[in-house]
Motif scaffolding. Sequence first.
Motif, PDB file in Angstrom:
ATOM      1  N   ASP A  78      -1.665  -0.584   3.035  1.00 35.86           N
ATOM      2  CA  ASP A  78      -2.130   0.604   3.762  1.00 35.86           C
ATOM      3  C   ASP A  78      -1.650   0.584   5.209  1.00 35.86           C
ATOM      4  N   MET A  79      -1.735  -0.566   5.839  1.00 29.99           N
ATOM      5  CA  MET A  79      -1.261  -0.695   7.217  1.00 29.99           C
ATOM      6  C   MET A  79       0.246  -0.465   7.279  1.00 29.99           C
ATOM      7  N   ALA A  80       0.983  -1.023   6.334  1.00 23.61           N
ATOM      8  CA  ALA A  80       2.437  -0.839   6.302  1.00 23.61           C
ATOM      9  C   ALA A  80       2.807   0.633   6.142  1.00 23.61           C
ATOM     10  N   GLU A  81       2.080   1.339   5.292  1.00 19.75           N
ATOM     11  CA  GLU A  81       2.355   2.776   5.131  1.00 19.75           C
ATOM     12  C   GLU A  81       2.179   3.515   6.446  1.00 19.75           C
ATOM     13  N   GLU A  82       1.179   3.146   7.193  1.00 14.69           N
ATOM     14  CA  GLU A  82       0.939   3.781   8.489  1.00 14.69           C
ATOM     15  C   GLU A  82       2.051   3.428   9.484  1.00 14.69           C
ATOM     16  N   VAL A  83       2.387   2.149   9.547  1.00 21.59           N
ATOM     17  CA  VAL A  83       3.405   1.677  10.489  1.00 21.59           C
ATOM     18  C   VAL A  83       4.762   2.317  10.195  1.00 21.59           C
ATOM     19  N   TYR A  84       5.095   2.438   8.916  1.00 19.99           N
ATOM     20  CA  TYR A  84       6.429   2.906   8.533  1.00 19.99           C
ATOM     21  C   TYR A  84       6.470   4.372   8.124  1.00 19.99           C
ATOM     22  N   ARG A  85       5.451   5.115   8.494  1.00 23.70           N
ATOM     23  CA  ARG A  85       5.421   6.545   8.173  1.00 23.70           C
ATOM     24  C   ARG A  85       6.704   7.199   8.696  1.00 23.70           C
ATOM     25  N   GLY A  86       7.364   7.942   7.814  1.00 27.93           N
ATOM     26  CA  GLY A  86       8.612   8.599   8.171  1.00 27.93           C
ATOM     27  C   GLY A  86       9.842   7.753   7.877  1.00 27.93           C
ATOM     28  N   ARG A  87       9.620   6.473   7.541  1.00 25.37           N
ATOM     29  CA  ARG A  87      10.737   5.581   7.216  1.00 25.37           C
ATOM     30  C   ARG A  87      10.562   4.972   5.825  1.00 25.37           C
ATOM     31  N   GLU A  88       9.836   5.670   4.971  1.00 27.64           N
ATOM     32  CA  GLU A  88       9.493   5.129   3.652  1.00 27.64           C
ATOM     33  C   GLU A  88      10.722   4.741   2.835  1.00 27.64           C
ATOM     34  N   ARG A  89      11.773   5.547   2.898  1.00 19.74           N
ATOM     35  CA  ARG A  89      12.978   5.212   2.126  1.00 19.74           C
ATOM     36  C   ARG A  89      13.589   3.906   2.611  1.00 19.74           C
ATOM     37  N   GLN A  90      13.649   3.735   3.904  1.00 17.19           N
ATOM     38  CA  GLN A  90      14.248   2.530   4.491  1.00 17.19           C
ATOM     39  C   GLN A  90      13.506   1.268   4.061  1.00 17.19           C
ATOM     40  N   VAL A  91      12.198   1.374   3.951  1.00 18.90           N
ATOM     41  CA  VAL A  91      11.376   0.189   3.695  1.00 18.90           C
ATOM     42  C   VAL A  91      10.746   0.190   2.302  1.00 18.90           C
ATOM     43  N   ALA A  92      11.236   1.015   1.402  1.00 24.64           N
ATOM     44  CA  ALA A  92      10.627   1.149   0.073  1.00 24.64           C
ATOM     45  C   ALA A  92      10.434  -0.188  -0.639  1.00 24.64           C
ATOM     46  N   PRO A  93      11.434  -1.065  -0.707  1.00 24.22           N
ATOM     47  CA  PRO A  93      11.202  -2.342  -1.398  1.00 24.22           C
ATOM     48  C   PRO A  93      10.130  -3.204  -0.717  1.00 24.22           C
ATOM     49  N   LEU A  94      10.067  -3.171   0.600  1.00 26.60           N
ATOM     50  CA  LEU A  94       9.021  -3.919   1.307  1.00 26.60           C
ATOM     51  C   LEU A  94       7.651  -3.336   0.976  1.00 26.60           C
ATOM     52  N   LEU A  95       7.531  -2.026   0.994  1.00 21.28           N
ATOM     53  CA  LEU A  95       6.256  -1.391   0.648  1.00 21.28           C
ATOM     54  C   LEU A  95       5.845  -1.737  -0.783  1.00 21.28           C
ATOM     55  N   GLN A  96       6.797  -1.758  -1.696  1.00 20.64           N
ATOM     56  CA  GLN A  96       6.490  -2.109  -3.087  1.00 20.64           C
ATOM     57  C   GLN A  96       5.997  -3.550  -3.192  1.00 20.64           C
ATOM     58  N   ALA A  97       6.652  -4.463  -2.469  1.00 19.14           N
ATOM     59  CA  ALA A  97       6.232  -5.868  -2.500  1.00 19.14           C
ATOM     60  C   ALA A  97       4.834  -6.033  -1.908  1.00 19.14           C
ATOM     61  N   LEU A  98       4.545  -5.312  -0.834  1.00 16.06           N
ATOM     62  CA  LEU A  98       3.221  -5.393  -0.216  1.00 16.06           C
ATOM     63  C   LEU A  98       2.146  -4.791  -1.116  1.00 16.06           C
ATOM     64  N   ALA A  99       2.480  -3.700  -1.796  1.00 17.59           N
ATOM     65  CA  ALA A  99       1.518  -3.080  -2.718  1.00 17.59           C
ATOM     66  C   ALA A  99       1.208  -4.028  -3.870  1.00 17.59           C
ATOM     67  N   ALA A 100       2.234  -4.681  -4.414  1.00 14.20           N
ATOM     68  CA  ALA A 100       2.022  -5.630  -5.503  1.00 14.20           C
ATOM     69  C   ALA A 100       1.169  -6.807  -5.023  1.00 14.20           C
ATOM     70  N   PHE A 101       1.413  -7.257  -3.812  1.00  7.50           N
ATOM     71  CA  PHE A 101       0.620  -8.350  -3.226  1.00  7.50           C
ATOM     72  C   PHE A 101      -0.850  -7.931  -3.143  1.00  7.50           C
ATOM     73  N   ASP A 102      -1.109  -6.753  -2.601  1.00  7.89           N
ATOM     74  CA  ASP A 102      -2.484  -6.257  -2.498  1.00  7.89           C
ATOM     75  C   ASP A 102      -3.149  -6.163  -3.862  1.00  7.89           C
ATOM     76  N   ARG A 103      -2.424  -5.658  -4.853  1.00  2.00           N
ATOM     77  CA  ARG A 103      -2.989  -5.540  -6.210  1.00  2.00           C
ATOM     78  C   ARG A 103      -3.359  -6.914  -6.775  1.00  2.00           C
ATOM     79  N   LEU A 104      -2.497  -7.898  -6.568  1.00  5.57           N
ATOM     80  CA  LEU A 104      -2.778  -9.236  -7.056  1.00  5.57           C
ATOM     81  C   LEU A 104      -4.037  -9.818  -6.419  1.00  5.57           C
ATOM     82  N   LEU A 105      -4.182  -9.607  -5.112  1.00  4.79           N
ATOM     83  CA  LEU A 105      -5.367 -10.134  -4.437  1.00  4.79           C
ATOM     84  C   LEU A 105      -6.649  -9.489  -4.958  1.00  4.79           C
ATOM     85  N   SER A 106      -6.578  -8.217  -5.263  1.00  2.28           N
ATOM     86  CA  SER A 106      -7.799  -7.506  -5.674  1.00  2.28           C
ATOM     87  C   SER A 106      -8.075  -7.598  -7.166  1.00  2.28           C
ATOM     88  N   SER A 107      -7.164  -8.224  -7.925  1.00  2.86           N
ATOM     89  CA  SER A 107      -7.385  -8.315  -9.378  1.00  2.86           C
ATOM     90  C   SER A 107      -8.232  -9.515  -9.748  1.00  2.86           C
TER      91      SER A 107
END
Length: 107
Positions: A78-107
């Motif tokens: 969520d923080m990464a989405e805010e920080v990189y707003r407007g640059r989602e394409r540039q950082v898409a793989p990083l956002l995906q890795a962070l989302a997967a990390f968050d999902r793992l922690l909450s599972s």
Amino acid sequence: MDGRLPLLAEQLLLIERELRALGWWEHVPPSAQALGSTQPFSIDTLSFEQWLQWVMLPRMKLLIEAEQPLPTASGIHDMAEEVYRGRERQVAPLLQALAAFDRLLSS
């Protein structure tokens, strides 16, 4: 042993890889004062990329290696989405890795 540990370790490596691919991996650490911030994500002293590299990744690696209790929730993506707003394409793989990390922690 928590069955998520190998998966989380893999996600940490993916996050590091993406930081490197983006050219955001630093070889010189921030000052001790900057690293000592008490603000969430060290927002007052570090860029988000620095926080990932110098705070989050090392702390999580230590927890995993020592098989310590893991956080039960994470708002890193969520923080990464805010920080990189407007640059989602540039950082898409990083956002995906962070989302997967968050999902793992909450599972």
